[in-house]
Design a protein around this motif. Structure first.
Motif, mmCIF file in Angstrom:
data_model
loop_
_atom_site.group_PDB
_atom_site.id
_atom_site.type_symbol
_atom_site.label_atom_id
_atom_site.label_comp_id
_atom_site.label_asym_id
_atom_site.label_seq_id
_atom_site.Cartn_x
_atom_site.Cartn_y
_atom_site.Cartn_z
ATOM 1 N N GLY A 32 0.815 -1.210 0.000
ATOM 2 C CA GLY A 32 0.000 0.000 0.000
ATOM 3 C C GLY A 32 0.851 1.262 0.000
ATOM 4 O O GLY A 32 0.322 2.358 0.183
ATOM 5 N N LYS A 33 2.153 1.083 -0.179
ATOM 6 C CA LYS A 33 3.048 2.257 -0.179
ATOM 7 C C LYS A 33 3.880 2.308 -1.456
ATOM 8 O O LYS A 33 4.153 1.277 -2.075
ATOM 9 C CB LYS A 33 4.010 2.208 1.018
ATOM 10 N N LEU A 34 4.267 3.521 -1.793
ATOM 11 C CA LEU A 34 5.174 3.751 -2.917
ATOM 12 C C LEU A 34 6.555 4.029 -2.330
ATOM 13 O O LEU A 34 6.737 4.986 -1.568
ATOM 14 C CB LEU A 34 4.670 4.940 -3.743
ATOM 15 N N ILE A 35 7.504 3.155 -2.669
ATOM 16 C CA ILE A 35 8.850 3.253 -2.100
ATOM 17 C C ILE A 35 9.817 3.622 -3.220
ATOM 18 O O ILE A 35 9.838 2.955 -4.264
ATOM 19 C CB ILE A 35 9.320 1.883 -1.533
ATOM 20 N N LEU A 164 5.357 -4.623 -7.188
ATOM 21 C CA LEU A 164 5.885 -4.114 -8.464
ATOM 22 C C LEU A 164 7.302 -3.613 -8.233
ATOM 23 O O LEU A 164 7.533 -2.772 -7.348
ATOM 24 C CB LEU A 164 5.028 -2.951 -8.948
ATOM 25 N N LEU A 165 8.244 -4.125 -9.021
ATOM 26 C CA LEU A 165 9.647 -3.707 -8.923
ATOM 27 C C LEU A 165 9.994 -3.023 -10.236
ATOM 28 O O LEU A 165 10.064 -3.676 -11.287
ATOM 29 C CB LEU A 165 10.544 -4.932 -8.721
ATOM 30 N N LEU A 194 2.361 -2.987 -3.321
ATOM 31 C CA LEU A 194 3.630 -2.417 -2.873
ATOM 32 C C LEU A 194 4.429 -2.092 -4.126
ATOM 33 O O LEU A 194 4.717 -2.979 -4.939
ATOM 34 C CB LEU A 194 4.395 -3.416 -1.992
ATOM 35 N N VAL A 195 4.732 -0.819 -4.301
ATOM 36 C CA VAL A 195 5.412 -0.376 -5.514
ATOM 37 C C VAL A 195 6.808 0.113 -5.128
ATOM 38 O O VAL A 195 6.940 1.053 -4.350
ATOM 39 C CB VAL A 195 4.622 0.762 -6.209
ATOM 40 N N ALA A 209 6.878 9.654 -3.373
ATOM 41 C CA ALA A 209 7.097 8.433 -2.584
ATOM 42 C C ALA A 209 6.586 8.585 -1.155
ATOM 43 O O ALA A 209 6.590 9.677 -0.583
ATOM 44 C CB ALA A 209 8.583 8.093 -2.566
ATOM 45 N N ASP A 210 6.160 7.466 -0.584
ATOM 46 C CA ASP A 210 5.842 7.442 0.844
ATOM 47 C C ASP A 210 7.128 7.290 1.651
ATOM 48 O O ASP A 210 7.275 7.887 2.709
ATOM 49 C CB ASP A 210 4.912 6.266 1.162
ATOM 50 N N TYR A 211 8.000 6.413 1.150
ATOM 51 C CA TYR A 211 9.285 6.193 1.803
ATOM 52 C C TYR A 211 10.385 6.230 0.751
ATOM 53 O O TYR A 211 10.157 5.853 -0.401
ATOM 54 C CB TYR A 211 9.337 4.831 2.517
#
Ligand SMILES: Nc1ncnc2c1ncn2[C@@H]1O[C@H](COP(=O)(O)OP(=O)(O)OP(=O)(O)O)[C@@H](O)[C@H]1O
Length: 275
Positions: A32-35, A164-165, A194-195, A209-211
């Protein structure tokens, strides 16, 4: 931590006679986060992505929720993740829509026998999400670099994977398409994916990005929210540039690069960045 975090503990990976990542442990990366993975050339970002995708041997543990990823067969991995490399193979005699349908079928997801109509519909939706429906009947080999990059992303999105990578999915894109892609990735994260995206543009990372995880020499130099990870001190240390950080929207940093730091260790370090 939730039951579907990606956990990376004590991970070592690299190439024959060329260790790149050694004993890497990251904070849990939640679904649920964009890293964003950022860092200088040769820091090990692509190597790590390939190890996460099971394309390089590794030691240590990589778990996604209940799955120990290294224990999964290639077929089972393909059900939970999609990996988009920096470059697409050339010489593929398919139209864009055919290539997206092939990517969907090749992933052997939960619906290996999707009827042609459903597969074509899902492929069309993936193209539409990225604003490239008009490319559907174009030949893959006649696309521009940026168009190929968008199609590559559509090939990953169509499979609707949990993880997703994406290795530098915006590097060849114009400003408009960079925003389309980053907005799409944010929405996917909001839908529970999870991206993980490798980016060189720190302001893209800071804004979307979230993180952010900052890599240097095969290790993690900083990790946290964009404001925590993308500080002037970290940027000076890993990139050797002087940056000014201004407050942007919603407390996100806006990074202004002022120049190369005269005291940075060495430009020739590129060859030997990894540990
Ligand atoms: N196939 C390979 N065989 C041996 N060494 C490799 C191979 N691919 C990459 N490397 C080395 O691994 C190190 C990390 O490279 P990697 O591609 O992971 O860096 P990166 O952070 O993704 O860099 P960039 O931002 O330039 O894409 C580099 O020193 C590189 O020379």
């Amino acid at each position: 931590m939730t039951g579907t975090d990606l956990l990376i503990k004590g991970l070592s990976t690299g190439y024959p006679r060329r260790p790149v990542i050694r004993d890497l442990t990251l904070p849990p990366l939640p679904t649920g986060k964009l890293i964003a993975f950022v860092g200088p050339n040769a820091a090990g970002k692509s190597t790590l992505l390939m190890a996460l995708a099971g394309l390089l041997p590794s030691t240590g543990t990589i778990t996604l929720g209940d799955h120990e990823l290294s224990a999964l067969s290639a077929r089972d991995r393909a059900k939970v993740m999609a990996f988009t490399p920096q470059t697409l193979p050339q010489g593929v005699a398919l139209t864009v829509i055919e290539s997206v349908i092939v990517a969907l079928r090749a992933s052997a997801t939960a619906e290996p026998h999707l009827p042609g109509g459903s597969a074509a519909h899902r492929a069309a939706v993936a193209l539409d999400r990225l604003g490239i429906s008009d490319l559907g009947l174009e030949s893959l080999d006649q696309l521009s670099g940026g168009q190929r990059q968008l199609v590559s992303l559509a090939q990953a999105l169509v499979r609707d994977p949990k993880l997703l990578l994406l290795d530098e999915p915006t590097s060849a894109l114009d400003l408009h398409h960079q925003i389309v892609v980053m907005d799409t990735l944010r929405r996917l994260a909001g839908e529970g994916h999870l991206v993980i995206v490798v980016l060189h543009d720190l302001n893209l990372a800071a804004r979307w990005a979230d993180y952010v995880v900052v890599f240097d020499h095969g290790g993690c130099a900083a990790a946290g929210t964009p404001a925590e990870a993308l500080t002037a001190a970290t940027i000076a240390e890993v990139y050797g540039v002087v940056a000014r950080i201004e407050p942007g929207e919603q407390g996100r940093p806006h990074i202004i690069i002022e120049g190369v730091s005269p005291s940075h260790r060495d430009a020739a370090g590129l060859r030997n960045r990894s540990v």
